[in-house]
Design an enzyme around this catalytic site. Structure first.
Site, short mmCIF file in Angstrom:
data_model
loop_
_atom_site.label_atom_id
_atom_site.label_comp_id
_atom_site.label_asym_id
_atom_site.label_seq_id
_atom_site.Cartn_x
_atom_site.Cartn_y
_atom_site.Cartn_z
N HIS A 260 0.82 -0.99 -0.12
CA HIS A 260 0.00 -0.32 0.59
C HIS A 260 0.85 1.19 -0.91
O HIS A 260 2.31 1.04 0.35
CB HIS A 260 -0.54 -0.21 1.46
N GLU A 319 -8.43 -5.54 -0.01
CA GLU A 319 -8.53 -6.34 -1.36
C GLU A 319 -8.02 -7.47 -0.85
O GLU A 319 -9.41 -8.27 -1.61
CB GLU A 319 -7.55 -5.35 -2.58
N1 ACO Z 1 4.02 -7.58 -4.34
C1 ACO Z 1 5.49 -7.67 -5.32
N2 ACO Z 1 5.77 -6.60 -4.88
C2 ACO Z 1 5.66 -5.18 -4.86
C3 ACO Z 1 3.89 -5.61 -4.33
C4 ACO Z 1 3.35 -6.60 -4.04
N3 ACO Z 1 1.81 -6.54 -4.08
N4 ACO Z 1 3.55 -3.86 -3.82
C5 ACO Z 1 5.10 -3.34 -3.97
N5 ACO Z 1 5.91 -3.80 -4.43
C6 ACO Z 1 7.02 -3.68 -4.64
C7 ACO Z 1 7.66 -2.94 -6.38
O1 ACO Z 1 7.49 -3.54 -7.00
C8 ACO Z 1 8.55 -2.38 -5.18
O2 ACO Z 1 9.41 -3.57 -5.87
P1 ACO Z 1 11.18 -2.16 -6.49
O3 ACO Z 1 11.47 -1.40 -4.95
O4 ACO Z 1 12.53 -3.47 -6.58
O5 ACO Z 1 11.20 -1.77 -7.84
C9 ACO Z 1 8.65 -2.38 -4.41
O6 ACO Z 1 7.55 -2.68 -3.85
C10 ACO Z 1 8.02 -0.40 -4.41
O7 ACO Z 1 6.88 -0.61 -4.56
P2 ACO Z 1 5.78 0.98 -5.51
O8 ACO Z 1 4.73 0.33 -6.69
O9 ACO Z 1 6.76 1.75 -5.41
O10 ACO Z 1 4.96 1.12 -4.06
P3 ACO Z 1 3.27 1.81 -4.25
O11 ACO Z 1 3.81 2.55 -3.37
O12 ACO Z 1 3.75 3.18 -5.84
O13 ACO Z 1 2.70 0.96 -4.48
C11 ACO Z 1 0.80 -0.58 -4.33
C12 ACO Z 1 1.54 0.88 -3.95
C13 ACO Z 1 0.45 -0.10 -5.96
C14 ACO Z 1 -0.89 -1.09 -3.29
C15 ACO Z 1 0.96 -1.67 -4.61
O14 ACO Z 1 1.68 -2.35 -3.39
C16 ACO Z 1 0.76 -2.79 -5.59
O15 ACO Z 1 0.45 -3.14 -5.97
N6 ACO Z 1 -0.06 -3.90 -4.50
C17 ACO Z 1 -0.71 -4.88 -5.48
C18 ACO Z 1 -1.92 -4.29 -5.46
C19 ACO Z 1 -2.91 -3.66 -4.67
O16 ACO Z 1 -3.48 -4.86 -4.02
N7 ACO Z 1 -3.79 -2.72 -4.64
C20 ACO Z 1 -5.15 -2.68 -3.83
C21 ACO Z 1 -4.49 -1.39 -3.06
S1 ACO Z 1 -5.55 -0.92 -1.81
C22 ACO Z 1 -6.76 -0.28 -2.54
O17 ACO Z 1 -6.25 1.17 -3.09
C23 ACO Z 1 -7.85 -0.23 -2.51
#
Ligand code: ACO
Length: 378
Positions: A260, A319
């Protein structure tokens, strides 16, 4: 990042002041209208939570009766909206909701008015009708006749009645009610920001909410619970979870339901919904098996993510257990994000009301990184 520019994705930027909700990502706290989520979830109804956001306080008994009556009277869809829902029978439910939402201004006496009274009227209408749109589409897509709403049922119970054609079990009605309260608002998330940007141009409530649906749809925001269920089905048994996760992460794919932008600890909404999912799953053996699998998968994901992505603090988000709750309610994964929108719409409306009162255009700048001085060839 050059001087004067904001961080990528506006990460950490405060874009508005709000009295509606606050997310403390380090403490794992969500405040809604002054109350912590755990104080509200399961204890107030969705209509009460909507009143809290729209009017700044929980309703007294008379106010609640009036709000319920008014919203119940607004549930039926006008023929124009039903026409769109029928014409879009094959489209994904969230797209249908977006199309149908846009038609709802046709039924407002002053669709462009942005006074507090006009906004409140539009908020009640949109919030009352979103479940009717989703239920009608669910039935039409399955080749069944839509079921007219009933004014004698609560907002939550009536939704399940319109989907399944019978009065729901009180546990099921309470589950969807708690789910909608849990997701009603959540700080400056992407869809809420989209609604506020639109409202800041002095555009109307229906436009703001319709734009917000487009932002919610994406898998990085509201579109994750469908894939969560696919993941659990694909994993099948707890002993396969670790290999499955490692393969996904090795392929640079994200694990849905984890991570998140703001929460660096467990999302408090996941706590509420895991209890609801537990309660719901007790009724059916298949649901119980899925819940037990989900608990085991969750532990494996957290351990593997900590190892493969150390320091990112990727924890369970809302989620993950949403998928289990909505599945146990007999809803199809394709409709999960639209079901989310049926709860969040009340929050979007509250933000539009707040933004209209603020009356200040949101208009950031961009940093130009393209070429300069190009010339047309002779
Ligand atoms: N699985 C694997 N790796 C992840 C995940 C995940 N669910 N989430 C983040 N990461 C990793 C990224 O690959 C990145 O790795 P890196 O540093 O090696 O490049 C690091 O964690 C940071 O990721 P960002 O995309 O910069 O983090 P951000 O804060 O922008 O992402 C997000 C938040 C979009 C929710 C992300 O965690 C994600 O894609 N989760 C999966 C989708 C999901 O569950 N969405 C629902 C969110 S809740 C809502 O909106 C109601």
């Amino acid at each position: 990042m050059s001087s004067g520019s904001a961080p990528r994705g506006l990460d950490g930027v405060v874009a508005a002041q709000t009295r509606l909700s606050h997310v403390d990502g380090l403490a794992g706290e969500l405040i809604i209208g002054g109350y912590e989520l755990k104080e509200l979830a399961g204890k107030v109804t969705f209509e009460e939570a909507a009143h809290l956001l729209w009017r700044g306080k929980l309703p007294d008994a008379g106010e609640l009766t009036n709000l319920r009556r008014e919203m119940a009277a607004l549930r039926a869809l006008p023929s124009e909206t039903m026409h769109v829902v029928g014409a879009a029978a094959k489209a994904p439910p969230i797209d249908v909701l977006r199309m149908a939402s846009a038609t709802l201004s046709l039924d407002l006496p002053h669709p462009d008015a942005i006074t507090p009274d006009a906004d409140l009227a539009a908020a009640k209408l949109l919030t009352a009708r979103f479940p009717t749109v989703l239920a009608a589409h669910t039935r039409i897509a399955a080749g069944k006749e839509p079921i007219a709403p009933r004014a004698d049922l609560s907002h939550a119970a009536n939704f399940l009645y319109m989907v399944h054609g019978k009065e729901p079990d009180p546990i099921a009605a309470r589950a969807i009610d708690t789910y909608w309260v849990t997701v009603i608002d959540h700080g400056m998330n992407a869809s809420t920001f989209a609604a506020r940007v639109i409202a800041s141009t002095r555009s109307d409530m229906v436009s703001g909410v319709t734009g917000a649906i487009g932002a919610l749809k994406g898998p990085l925001h509201g579109g994750a619970p469908g894939p969560v269920l696919d993941m659990l089905v694909d994993i099948g048994s707890a002993d396969r979870a670790e290999a499955w996760m490692r393969k996904e992460l090795a392929a640079s794919r994200r694990i849905m339901g984890f991570g998140h932008r703001v929460y660096k600890v467990r999302d408090p909404r996941a706590d509420v919904l895991s209890k609801v999912a537990d309660e719901m799953s007790s009724a059916a053996l298949e649901d119980k098996k899925l819940f037990t699998l989900a608990r085991a998968v969750e532990q494996t994901v957290l351990r593997v993510l900590d190892e493969v992505k150390p320091g990112r603090n990727l924890r369970t988000n809302v989620e993950f257990y949403t998928a289990l709750v909505l599945q146990a309610l007999g809803l199809k994964p394709g409709s999960f994000v639209a079901t989310f929108a049926c709860g969040r719409v009340a929050g979007w409306c509250a933000h539009v009301i707040e933004q209209h009162a603020e009356d200040h255009l949101i208009r950031p700048q961009s940093e130009y990184v393209g070429p300069r001085g190009l010339r047309l060839e002779d």
